[in-house]
Design a protein around this motif. Structure first.
Motif, PDB file in Angstrom:
ATOM      1  N   THR A  74       0.841  -1.196   0.000  1.00 32.80           N
ATOM      2  CA  THR A  74       0.000   0.000   0.000  1.00 32.80           C
ATOM      3  C   THR A  74       0.875   1.244   0.000  1.00 32.80           C
ATOM      4  OG1 THR A  74      -1.746  -1.129   1.229  1.00 32.80           O
ATOM      5  CG2 THR A  74      -1.801   1.274   1.234  1.00 32.80           C
ATOM      6  N   ASN A  75       0.582   2.176  -0.874  1.00 32.17           N
ATOM      7  CA  ASN A  75       1.269   3.469  -0.874  1.00 32.17           C
ATOM      8  C   ASN A  75       0.462   4.430  -0.014  1.00 32.17           C
ATOM      9  OD1 ASN A  75       2.573   5.858  -1.316  1.00 32.17           O
ATOM     10  ND2 ASN A  75       2.539   5.746  -3.547  1.00 32.17           N
ATOM     11  N   ALA A  76       0.928   4.621   1.231  1.00 31.55           N
ATOM     12  CA  ALA A  76       0.244   5.515   2.164  1.00 31.55           C
ATOM     13  C   ALA A  76       0.835   6.921   2.141  1.00 31.55           C
ATOM     14  CB  ALA A  76       0.329   4.943   3.582  1.00 31.55           C
ATOM     15  N   GLY A 119      -1.290  -2.743  -4.338  1.00 34.48           N
ATOM     16  CA  GLY A 119      -0.962  -3.730  -5.353  1.00 34.48           C
ATOM     17  C   GLY A 119      -0.343  -4.958  -4.708  1.00 34.48           C
ATOM     18  N   GLU A 120      -0.020  -5.945  -5.525  1.00 34.92           N
ATOM     19  CA  GLU A 120       0.523  -7.199  -5.020  1.00 34.92           C
ATOM     20  C   GLU A 120       1.740  -7.649  -5.830  1.00 34.92           C
ATOM     21  OE1 GLU A 120      -2.558 -10.108  -5.145  1.00 34.92           O
ATOM     22  OE2 GLU A 120      -3.819  -9.096  -3.657  1.00 34.92           O
ATOM     23  N   VAL A 121       2.653  -8.323  -5.156  1.00 34.82           N
ATOM     24  CA  VAL A 121       3.736  -9.049  -5.787  1.00 34.82           C
ATOM     25  C   VAL A 121       3.764 -10.424  -5.129  1.00 34.82           C
ATOM     26  CG1 VAL A 121       6.241  -9.270  -6.067  1.00 34.82           C
ATOM     27  CG2 VAL A 121       5.145  -7.036  -6.351  1.00 34.82           C
ATOM     28  N   VAL A 122       3.674 -11.471  -5.929  1.00 32.90           N
ATOM     29  CA  VAL A 122       3.743 -12.837  -5.401  1.00 32.90           C
ATOM     30  C   VAL A 122       5.058 -13.436  -5.860  1.00 32.90           C
ATOM     31  CG1 VAL A 122       2.624 -15.077  -5.269  1.00 32.90           C
ATOM     32  CG2 VAL A 122       1.225 -13.009  -5.532  1.00 32.90           C
ATOM     33  N   TRP A 123       5.883 -13.868  -4.908  1.00 33.86           N
ATOM     34  CA  TRP A 123       7.248 -14.249  -5.239  1.00 33.86           C
ATOM     35  C   TRP A 123       7.682 -15.508  -4.497  1.00 33.86           C
ATOM     36  CZ3 TRP A 123       9.477 -12.314  -9.294  1.00 33.86           C
ATOM     37  CH2 TRP A 123      10.834 -12.553  -9.516  1.00 33.86           C
TER      38      TRP A 123
END
Length: 227
Positions: A74-76, A119-123
């Protein structure tokens, strides 16, 4: 002349394999994972402080080799930020390239977010070692937006045994009587550690026998993993 410059630019980009883009299946930091197979979900916040620092929360991570992680980012803050997974060396190289030309990532190991967006990053971290997450937008890395990721072998050899002596939740510290810290070249003793994530303090109380990983983060001894 234009053709020569174009050829030189293409050559420079081709000579930098596995930066944010490229052959992700062979990156040192790992490979794209599938959300349905994630072993855990981790929340990450990107923001700025009033004194101009830019940061990620948490500021470090520790995972097991072959663990698949779903990062929910999250960009807070009030500025655009990005989250990029790679080695520290490749991040430095890619950051220098971004400073010379306007570039925007669109790769499985990264996500760029406008203020207020998520957004998401799955790694999948398929290799043991120390890696890095960072924001490579010019000026952001220098303002504090980077942190270490320790990926540990599954045999547990990187964990150290200890006994919790004291938990100080107010200061975010824990005192541990521990065995030799091999990775830090420290003998067995009693020491005070910070925690990479305040949630770790909820798992600890005086007298607990634990196994933990400690690293130097920004010059301070910090717990990065518990079991």
């Amino acid at each position: 002349m234009n053709k020569i410059l174009s050829a030189a630019l293409i050559g420079a980009l081709s000579a930098a394999p596995a930066l944010a883009g490229g052959t992700h299946g062979g990156m040192e930091v790992g490979k794209p994972g599938k959300a349905a197979h994630a072993d855990r979900e981790v929340a990450v916040t990107m923001k700025e402080t009033d004194d101009g620092e830019m940061l990620f929360e948490p500021s470090s991570f520790s995972f097991a080799k072959d663990e698949t992680v779903k990062f929910v980012i999250t960009n807070a803050g009030e500025l655009e930020h990005e989250f990029v997974l790679d080695t520290a060396e490749r991040n430095v190289h890619h950051k220098a390239m971004m400073a010379k030309m306007e570039m925007e990532h669109d790769d499985p190991n990264s996500v760029r977010l406008e203020p207020g967006a998520s957004g998401e990053v799955v790694w999948t971290f398929s290799n043991a070692g120390t890696f890095e997450f960072a924001c490579l937008i010019p000026g952001h890395y220098e303002s504090g937006m980077h942190g270490p990721i320790a990926v540990l072998d599954g045999n547990g050899g990187s964990f150290t045994k200890g006994t919790v002596k004291k938990v100080d939740a107010a200061s975010g510290k824990v005192t541990i009587i521990h065995e030799e810290l091999v990775n830090l070249e420290m003998p067995a003793m009693t020491m005070v550690f910070r925690v990479a994530d305040d949630a770790m303090l909820d798992q600890l109380k005086a007298g607990d026998a634990i196994e933990f990983v400690a690293e130097r983060i920004k010059g301070k001894l910090t717990l990065t993993a518990l079991k």
